[in-house]
Scaffold this motif. Structure first.
Motif, PDB file in Angstrom:
ATOM      1  N   GLU A   1      16.867  12.488   1.489  1.00  0.00           N
ATOM      2  CA  GLU A   1      15.507  12.017   1.254  1.00  0.00           C
ATOM      3  C   GLU A   1      15.570  10.634   0.622  1.00  0.00           C
ATOM      4  N   HIS A   2      14.960   9.679   1.284  1.00  0.00           N
ATOM      5  CA  HIS A   2      14.948   8.299   0.793  1.00  0.00           C
ATOM      6  C   HIS A   2      13.519   7.908   0.466  1.00  0.00           C
ATOM      7  N   TYR A   3      13.323   7.533  -0.813  1.00  0.00           N
ATOM      8  CA  TYR A   3      11.989   7.137  -1.264  1.00  0.00           C
ATOM      9  C   TYR A   3      12.007   5.652  -1.579  1.00  0.00           C
ATOM     10  N   PHE A   4      10.978   4.939  -1.123  1.00  0.00           N
ATOM     11  CA  PHE A   4      10.947   3.487  -1.276  1.00  0.00           C
ATOM     12  C   PHE A   4       9.554   3.039  -1.691  1.00  0.00           C
ATOM     13  N   GLU A   5       9.509   2.117  -2.674  1.00  0.00           N
ATOM     14  CA  GLU A   5       8.259   1.489  -3.099  1.00  0.00           C
ATOM     15  C   GLU A   5       8.452  -0.027  -3.117  1.00  0.00           C
ATOM     16  N   ASP A   6       7.429  -0.763  -2.697  1.00  0.00           N
ATOM     17  CA  ASP A   6       7.415  -2.221  -2.823  1.00  0.00           C
ATOM     18  C   ASP A   6       6.036  -2.600  -3.364  1.00  0.00           C
ATOM     19  N   TYR A   7       6.019  -3.003  -4.645  1.00  0.00           N
ATOM     20  CA  TYR A   7       4.744  -3.382  -5.260  1.00  0.00           C
ATOM     21  C   TYR A   7       4.723  -4.864  -5.633  1.00  0.00           C
ATOM     22  N   SER A   8       5.487  -5.676  -4.865  1.00  0.00           N
ATOM     23  CA  SER A   8       5.478  -7.123  -5.111  1.00  0.00           C
ATOM     24  C   SER A   8       4.130  -7.738  -4.734  1.00  0.00           C
ATOM     25  N   ASP A   9       3.445  -7.148  -3.767  1.00  0.00           N
ATOM     26  CA  ASP A   9       2.117  -7.623  -3.363  1.00  0.00           C
ATOM     27  C   ASP A   9       1.091  -6.571  -3.760  1.00  0.00           C
TER      28      ASP A   9
END
Length: 855
Positions: A198-206
């Motif tokens: 299970e791979h979880y990814f977040e990108d909150y740069s924008d």
């Protein structure tokens, strides 16, 4: 080991660790014909004995590195361990996995980094083979499957997390989060290792384009950690549905089967190249069982053993076997009640389909359909200081691989240890005199000393009788019942761990079962010259004699500001109410006390006022008890969560702020105090109250509202043939060596010199070890959500506290059955259905009958 047949190993391919710790009983015949003490022969110490050939994990694990054993598997005369740790890579923290391989005897041990992506595979091909050793296709069947590319994180232009990392300039700050976690490791036919990913990814740069994505895969490696392929499980990542992989089963044809549970149940077949079928339904009964799943474990011959509970009651659990080929489920069989109470997950299933699991004292095996399990290995008899074995991988009837965790009390770190365990024939074990140590709970440090003693003594051995293995959800006091029955009928252990909650020391004394500890101390060359806190022993004496070894104690009392209550050490309820009337309107006597909590305190601190422990005479219809009943009626009703839980539920922020300052601001008069260390009293006196306190105890008319209680209590059998040896073993807990040890950080020693030393520490600032140098720091306390520095105890406060402790000669009273009688009958008084006098009479009658029947 070479004689083990490959066919046996193939039968064990499906053995898979899911982690556990469980308990159950065994028939051992301990103390069956001994009225006053154990007189068993040496055969008891020869039961369930194994010798371990240890694996050299130290050669491949860093000393300062915490690794967690996630799974262990057996295939083709080799053991494979999956180790997990939380580590840093390229400035980011994530889980790291390694594969350890060795033969059955722990030889030829190798460790491989478990490749996680296709990029890892490419890098490994260029590394030094001495470090990574890729396997190619060696030793596997059908390993020509292509490595499948990762799916993208979104359908737009966002690349995979590895690509994001590769393209990012070094100076750019990564404004996101990602984590990869593996589970359900399984080794299948052909020597392939499978796991869900299970791979979880977040990108909150924008902030206006927040990205969050969870991807799931099925991964396949060879037995040297090389990733052969990973296949996306897109059907299990639907936003509006939840799925879980319950099992991965290696099938005889080389395929694997995924058993799925969640909003929908089903099965997915995966071929040797990673191609997935659609999810298909499974047997309706299995779907029902999986909705109430406790645990599952893969068995030989394409079968899965499933443990489930009924919808009505978790305590009712059943075992079924699911056949993958026929999609059929066997008839359910109820699991023994004591297994349900004590067992977590199943450890493994052997080649015969029997469940193998670990208990507090050893390894057990259960054949489905039997009324109870049988013990196959004892930790203590095998001279092993093991609390719980995490992994049990059966090899045959005389061998298993065991992996366990060892915790270091000094460094506070854990390490993985284990080895190959081989059964020892009873005739190969030398004869020794045997002593039995029995109890409902056997402390870890005591068990450790038993192992050390057994290794060093040339004449005696100690075996354990753990009565907690009798407990069930239906009867969590079964241990006490069985223990008392054994003792009264002639099965008195040489060394008995006394538990005041469920055992009557007075009853044993009246029958002449216990040795006089006063006499043993008087004859001891060292202990006879040691000064003990006599009042602590006095509280435990029966008819003027001490029958227990009591290494440590604590005092239960109530404290209030000296400026309010005066310099007294006892008082009545009327006197307490008088002081309360001088305090601000709305002030409370006990704080957030409710009816049930009040009578719990009454029985612990005043129970012996209403039940004479020597004669058994009850006195619940007295004016004193009726007065307590009338006060309880003024208190709020009970709630399911207890006093504090009710207050927190109402308004946590306000409750906590009020809780911190209630005594300083005179909103509450008395604080319930468990005095188990002098440093604790720094926080009570100079923190909670902010000024000097008096130890008034629980308001009562008997003259003493403070009591002594004991952390551990031990007794010796008066009629034991090994009384001298038993005393020699147990006297250690009264010696200077033990009384001055680190065990007394949060408990009070009975040795007066050590008691005084611990008291003196509370007049100084606390310290900590800073790279070998002792550094001081301040005591701090929170008042109205602000941390304030508080002083250690001054000399006057310390002397007052020590003087108080020396006056307490009353023992705490515990009797859950009498407590239940009070709780059951008080409801009629609270509701106005009966008068206080009438209810007190009923309590008196019921309590007297109970006491008479149990004396």
């Amino acid at each position: 080991m070479k004689k083990w047949k490959r066919a046996l190993s193939m039968a064990l391919v499906a053995v898979m660790l899911l982690g556990l710790c469980a308990c159950n009983r065994s028939k051992d015949g301990i103390g069956s014909n001994n009225p006053k003490g154990s007189n068993v022969n040496s055969e008891l110490a020869k039961q369930y004995v194994y010798r371990m050939q240890p694996f050299d994990f130290a050669s491949i694990m860093k000393e300062d590195e915490d690794s967690y054993l996630q799974n262990a598997m057996v295939f083709d005369n080799h053991v494979y361990l999956i180790m997990q740790k939380y580590g840093e890579k390229n400035g980011r923290w994530d889980y790291e996995y390694s594969l350890i391989s060795m033969d059955m005897e722990g030889n030829d041990m190798k460790t491989y980094k478990l490749q996680r992506t296709m990029e890892d595979v490419g890098e490994a091909d260029q590394e030094d083979k001495a470090e990574q050793t890729p396997s190619g296709e060696s030793g596997t069947e059908g390993n020509a499957g292509a490595i499948m590319p990762r799916t993208e994180i979104s359908g737009e232009d966002l690349a995979s997390t590895e690509d994001v990392e590769a393209e990012m300039p070094e100076e750019e700050v990564y404004n996101g989060y990602e984590s990869t976690y593996y589970n359900n490791f399984q080794i299948a036919r052909g020597g392939r290792i499978y796991a869900s990913k299970e791979h979880y990814f977040e990108d909150y740069s924008d902030p206006e384009n927040y990205v969050s994505k969870t991807e799931r895969f099925l991964c396949c490696w060879d037995t040297e950690g090389k990733l052969l392929w990973e296949s996306p499980l897109d059907m299990l990542t639907q936003e509006d549905k939840w799925y879980s992989i319950n099992a991965i089963v290696g099938l005889e044809n080389g395929n694997v089967l995924l058993l799925i549970n969640g909003d929908e149940s089903g099965k997915i077949t995966v071929d040797k190249d990673g191609n997935l079928s659609e999810m298909r339904p499974v047997n309706e009964k299995l779907t029902e069982y999986m909705n109430h799943l406790v645990s599952s474990v893969t068995m030989p011959k394409d079968q899965i053993l499933v443990v489930y509970y009924t919808q009505e009651n978790y305590e009712n659990q059943y075992i079924v076997t699911y056949d993958v080929k026929s999609d059929s489920v066997t008839e359910s069989f109820p699991m023994p009640k004591n297994m349900v109470y004590n067992m977590g997950n199943i450890s493994s299933v052997d080649a015969n389909g029997d469940i193998v699991y670990c208990a507090n004292q050893g390894i057990y095996k259960y054949h489905v359909g039997d009324t109870e399990p049988t013990q196959i290995m004892s930790f203590v008899n095998s001279d092993l200081d093991i609390n719980s074995m995490r992994t049990v991988l059966p090899i045959d009837d005389e061998h298993f691989v065991g992996i366990y965790t060892v915790y270091d009390d000094v460094t506070y770190r854990s390490s993985t240890e284990g080895g190959l365990f081989t059964k020892v024939a009873p005739e190969d074990i030398p004869d020794k005199q045997v002593m039995v140590l029995g109890g409902n709970y056997i402390p870890r440090d005591l068990r450790k000393r038993v192992v050390e003693y057994n290794k060093s003594s040339d004449t005696h051995r100690i075996v354990l009788k753990d009565y907690s293995l009798y407990n069930t959800y239906d009867d969590y006091k079964a241990a006490y019942t069985q223990m008392n029955n054994d003792i009264i009928s002639g099965g008195m252990p040489d060394i008995l761990i006394v538990d005041s909650y469920g055992m009557s020391i007075e009853n044993y004394v009246s029958k002449g079962l216990l040795a006089n500890i006063d006499e043993l101390i008087a004859k001891d060359p060292e202990l006879s010259k040691t000064e003990f806190l006599d009042n602590v022993f006095e509280a435990a004496r029966v008819n003027g004699k001490l029958y227990e070894i009591l290494p440590s104690f604590y005092v239960m009392t109530y404290v209030g500001k000296t400026s309010l209550v005066g310099d007294r050490t006892q008082w009545t309820m009327e006197e307490a109410k008088q002081v309360l009337s001088t305090m601000p309107e709305g002030a409370q006597l006990f704080g957030d006390m409710r009816r049930g909590g009040f009578f719990s305190q009454v029985m612990q601190m005043c129970g012996s006022d209403f039940i004479d422990v020597s004669t058994g005479k009850c006195n619940f219809d007295s004016p004193e008890f009726i007065s307590l009943m009338e006060y309880a009626k003024e208190l709020p009703e009970d709630t399911d969560g207890g006093d504090i839980a009710y207050a927190i539920e109402e308004d946590y922020d306000n409750w906590y702020a009020n809780y911190q300052s209630q005594y300083r601001e005179n909103r509450t008069l008395l604080s319930n105090c468990y005095l188990s260390s002098f440093e604790d009293m720094v926080y009570t006196i100079n923190g909670s109250f902010g000024e000097d306190v008096s130890y008034v105890g629980f308001p009562n008319s008997s003259g003493q509202g403070s009591v002594v209680s004991y952390n551990y209590e031990y007794a010796l059998a008066a009629g034991s043939a090994n009384l001298d040896a038993a005393w020699e073993f147990m006297r250690y807990y009264l010696t200077e060596e033990y009384q001055s040890s680190d065990n007394f950080r949060w408990q009070l020693p009975v040795n007066k010199a050590q008691f005084d030393k611990q008291a003196e520490r509370a007049t100084k600032k606390p310290t900590y070890d800073n790279d070998g140098k002792e550094e001081e720091y301040d005591y701090t306390y929170w008042i109205n959500d602000e941390s304030i520095v508080i002083d250690p105890l001054n000399s006057q406060q310390l002397e007052k506290l020590k003087s108080f402790v020396s006056t307490v000669t009353k023992r705490a009273y515990y009797n859950e059955d009498v407590q239940n009688i009070i709780n059951e009958e008080m409801d009629a008084f609270y509701k106005g259905q009966k008068s206080a006098k009438d209810v007190a009479g009923i309590i008196q009658s019921r309590a007297q009958i109970f006491v008479n029947e149990n004396r």
